[in-house]
Write an enzyme that holds these catalytic residues in place. Structure first.
Site, mmCIF file in Angstrom:
data_model
loop_
_atom_site.group_PDB
_atom_site.id
_atom_site.type_symbol
_atom_site.label_atom_id
_atom_site.label_comp_id
_atom_site.label_asym_id
_atom_site.label_seq_id
_atom_site.Cartn_x
_atom_site.Cartn_y
_atom_site.Cartn_z
ATOM 1 N N HIS A 135 -66.435 57.980 19.350
ATOM 2 C CA HIS A 135 -65.366 57.180 19.008
ATOM 3 C C HIS A 135 -65.257 56.560 17.753
ATOM 4 O O HIS A 135 -65.654 56.656 16.819
ATOM 5 C CB HIS A 135 -65.277 56.044 20.109
ATOM 6 C CG HIS A 135 -65.086 56.191 21.791
ATOM 7 N ND1 HIS A 135 -66.213 56.897 22.407
ATOM 8 C CD2 HIS A 135 -64.039 56.269 22.345
ATOM 9 C CE1 HIS A 135 -65.579 57.061 23.524
ATOM 10 N NE2 HIS A 135 -64.252 56.699 23.795
ATOM 11 N N LYS A 139 -64.067 50.541 18.013
ATOM 12 C CA LYS A 139 -64.378 50.213 19.503
ATOM 13 C C LYS A 139 -65.568 49.285 19.686
ATOM 14 O O LYS A 139 -66.481 49.276 18.853
ATOM 15 C CB LYS A 139 -64.915 51.591 20.278
ATOM 16 C CG LYS A 139 -65.136 51.439 21.677
ATOM 17 C CD LYS A 139 -65.110 52.889 22.376
ATOM 18 C CE LYS A 139 -65.620 52.695 23.736
ATOM 19 N NZ LYS A 139 -64.703 52.031 24.662
HETATM 20 N N1 LIG Z 1 -59.240 53.748 30.307
HETATM 21 C C1 LIG Z 1 -59.031 54.361 29.265
HETATM 22 O O1 LIG Z 1 -58.438 55.452 29.182
HETATM 23 C C2 LIG Z 1 -58.722 53.821 27.905
HETATM 24 C C3 LIG Z 1 -59.541 52.570 27.842
HETATM 25 N N2 LIG Z 1 -59.285 51.878 26.546
HETATM 26 C C4 LIG Z 1 -60.074 50.470 26.671
HETATM 27 O O2 LIG Z 1 -58.798 49.605 26.510
HETATM 28 C C5 LIG Z 1 -59.280 48.333 25.886
HETATM 29 C C6 LIG Z 1 -58.455 48.239 24.826
HETATM 30 O O3 LIG Z 1 -58.645 49.104 23.835
HETATM 31 P P1 LIG Z 1 -58.009 49.283 22.380
HETATM 32 O O4 LIG Z 1 -56.531 49.173 22.660
HETATM 33 O O5 LIG Z 1 -58.692 50.305 21.547
HETATM 34 O O6 LIG Z 1 -58.267 47.642 21.877
HETATM 35 P P2 LIG Z 1 -57.524 46.911 20.807
HETATM 36 O O7 LIG Z 1 -58.304 45.841 20.310
HETATM 37 O O8 LIG Z 1 -56.488 47.677 19.837
HETATM 38 O O9 LIG Z 1 -56.571 46.183 21.758
HETATM 39 C C7 LIG Z 1 -56.585 45.077 22.662
HETATM 40 C C8 LIG Z 1 -55.424 43.984 22.447
HETATM 41 O O10 LIG Z 1 -55.699 42.994 23.851
HETATM 42 C C9 LIG Z 1 -55.218 41.764 22.997
HETATM 43 N N3 LIG Z 1 -56.183 40.488 23.719
HETATM 44 C C10 LIG Z 1 -57.160 40.173 23.796
HETATM 45 N N4 LIG Z 1 -57.488 39.137 24.544
HETATM 46 C C11 LIG Z 1 -56.212 39.102 25.200
HETATM 47 C C12 LIG Z 1 -55.762 38.377 26.197
HETATM 48 N N5 LIG Z 1 -56.611 37.547 26.726
HETATM 49 N N6 LIG Z 1 -54.684 38.657 26.877
HETATM 50 C C13 LIG Z 1 -53.726 39.644 26.361
HETATM 51 N N7 LIG Z 1 -54.095 40.293 25.288
HETATM 52 C C14 LIG Z 1 -55.285 39.873 24.838
HETATM 53 C C15 LIG Z 1 -55.858 41.839 21.481
HETATM 54 O O11 LIG Z 1 -55.446 40.853 20.815
HETATM 55 P P3 LIG Z 1 -56.328 40.447 19.316
HETATM 56 O O12 LIG Z 1 -55.994 41.787 18.378
HETATM 57 O O13 LIG Z 1 -55.696 39.251 18.858
HETATM 58 O O14 LIG Z 1 -57.633 40.367 20.099
HETATM 59 C C16 LIG Z 1 -55.203 43.344 21.305
HETATM 60 O O15 LIG Z 1 -54.025 43.260 20.620
HETATM 61 C C17 LIG Z 1 -60.864 48.563 25.736
HETATM 62 O O16 LIG Z 1 -61.652 48.035 26.677
HETATM 63 C C18 LIG Z 1 -61.037 50.093 25.616
HETATM 64 O O17 LIG Z 1 -62.253 50.604 25.742
HETATM 65 C C19 LIG Z 1 -58.597 52.348 25.604
HETATM 66 C C20 LIG Z 1 -58.438 53.682 25.595
HETATM 67 C C21 LIG Z 1 -58.065 54.280 26.763
HETATM 68 O O1 LIG Z 2 -61.857 52.413 23.562
HETATM 69 C C1 LIG Z 2 -61.337 53.574 23.422
HETATM 70 O O2 LIG Z 2 -60.615 54.034 22.667
HETATM 71 C C2 LIG Z 2 -61.743 54.213 24.603
HETATM 72 N N1 LIG Z 2 -62.132 53.507 25.831
HETATM 73 C C3 LIG Z 2 -62.443 53.958 26.849
HETATM 74 C C4 LIG Z 2 -64.045 54.137 27.126
HETATM 75 O O3 LIG Z 2 -64.928 53.240 26.766
HETATM 76 O O4 LIG Z 2 -64.458 55.192 28.176
HETATM 77 C C5 LIG Z 2 -61.602 55.316 27.252
HETATM 78 C C6 LIG Z 2 -61.600 56.195 25.875
HETATM 79 O O5 LIG Z 2 -62.913 56.699 25.590
HETATM 80 C C7 LIG Z 2 -61.162 55.468 24.989
#
Ligand SMILES: NC(=O)C1=CN([C@@H]2O[C@H](COP(=O)(O)OP(=O)(O)OC[C@H]3O[C@@H](n4cnc5c(N)ncnc54)[C@H](OP(=O)(O)O)[C@@H]3O)[C@@H](O)[C@H]2O)C=CC1
Ligand SMILES: O=C(O)C1=N[C@H](C(=O)O)C[C@H](O)C1
Length: 250
Positions: A135, A139
């Protein structure tokens, strides 16, 4: 036909900002709120959100879901960091709000869901199984939610088939050299600038190996799965774990 009223939590994040655009572009959905850290959850109620897409972080997700479930708002959850204890806690709060539906999807991309299914099917035919997940370096969690889920599915299939423990003669090792142990499956996590989300499942038997690899090259790979989850969760009360439950894979 009225549009589904959808809100995104984590709307400024890497995947959240892409989800905002995908919901806005969907003909059958209306984006009614996009919240970030510090925004009031009451906005979800004021905006009349029917479904929340939760894409924040493991520290925030439980409180956010507790609010949604108590207010009868369905949720599609991509945030990772799930444990048996957390799932049990969520089931308890859902029991008190029987109309609400929550989908937790360790991965929304169709290719990753198929990787998990293929690995589960293949696992019993091979002596050895290990996972390498790779990744981007921003992350927060390791191993990835996808890798943890894949390992659980492989381990479950091997246990059901009565497979012997994996061969491994290691007697001395540096900490971490053999990866994290998830239900007996070694999982190795790489964090590398330039990558997004990738996974290899390595299976080995006498004289042969099988490698199942998936690559997400852009956050757009997760969007069809998120939109499918939103459409299906409104008619699926209770807890659903895994997008495969909405894909009619057989
Ligand atoms: N299931 C899937 O297919 C996927 C899952 N993910 C998962 O999604 C999650 C987010 O990933 P990613 O976008 O890369 O992370 P980021 O850190 O880019 O995004 C998370 C966002 O959430 C905000 N945030 C934090 N706390 C809160 C809250 N209490 N309420 C609302 N917003 C909040 C953060 O703000 P701030 O920056 O101020 O902390 C940030 O803007 C991770 O757990 C990742 O593993 C990601 C991609 C695919
Ligand atoms: O954090 C990410 O980027 C992603 N998170 C998910 C995971 O933990 O499996 C899904 C995907 O791999 C992207």
């Amino acid at each position: 036909m009225s549009k589904l009223r959808v809100a995104v939590l984590g709307a400024q994040g890497r995947i959240g900002s892409e989800a905002v655009r995908a919901v806005e572009a969907a003909d059958d959905m209306e984006l009614v709120a996009g919240l970030g850290r510090g925004d009031k959850l009451e906005t979800l109620v004021e905006a009349g959100a029917e479904v929340v897409v939760e894409l924040t972080n493991p520290g925030a997700v439980m409180g956010n879901l507790d609010f949604c479930v108590r207010h009868g708002i369905h949720a599609v959850v991509g945030t990772t960091g799930w444990t048996d204890e957390r799932l049990a806690q969520l089931r308890t709060s859902l029991a008190a709000s029987p109309g609400a539906g929550v989908l937790i999807a360790p991965n929304f991309s169709i290719g990753a869901v198929l990787t998990m299914r293929f690995a589960q099917q293949a696992a019993r035919f091979f002596e050895s199984a290990e996972i390498v997940e790779l990744h981007h370096p921003k992350k927060a969690d390791a191993p990835s939610g996808t890798a943890a889920r894949t390992a659980q599915l492989i381990a479950g299939a091997r246990a059901e088939a009565g497979c012997a423990p994996q061969p491994d003669a290691t007697t001395t090792a540096l900490d971490g050299a053999r990866g994290a142990d998830v239900d007996g499956i070694p999982v190795h996590s790489v964090r590398l600038r330039g990558l997004l989300a990738h996974q290899e499942v390595l299976l080995g038997g006498e004289g042969e190996t099988l490698t199942i690899r998936h690559d997400s090259l852009h956050h757009s790979s997760f969007m069809p799965g998120i939109l499918l989850g939103v459409r299906r969760v409104v008619n699926t009360p209770g807890l659903t774990v895994g997008l495969e439950n909405f894909l009619d894979l057989g």
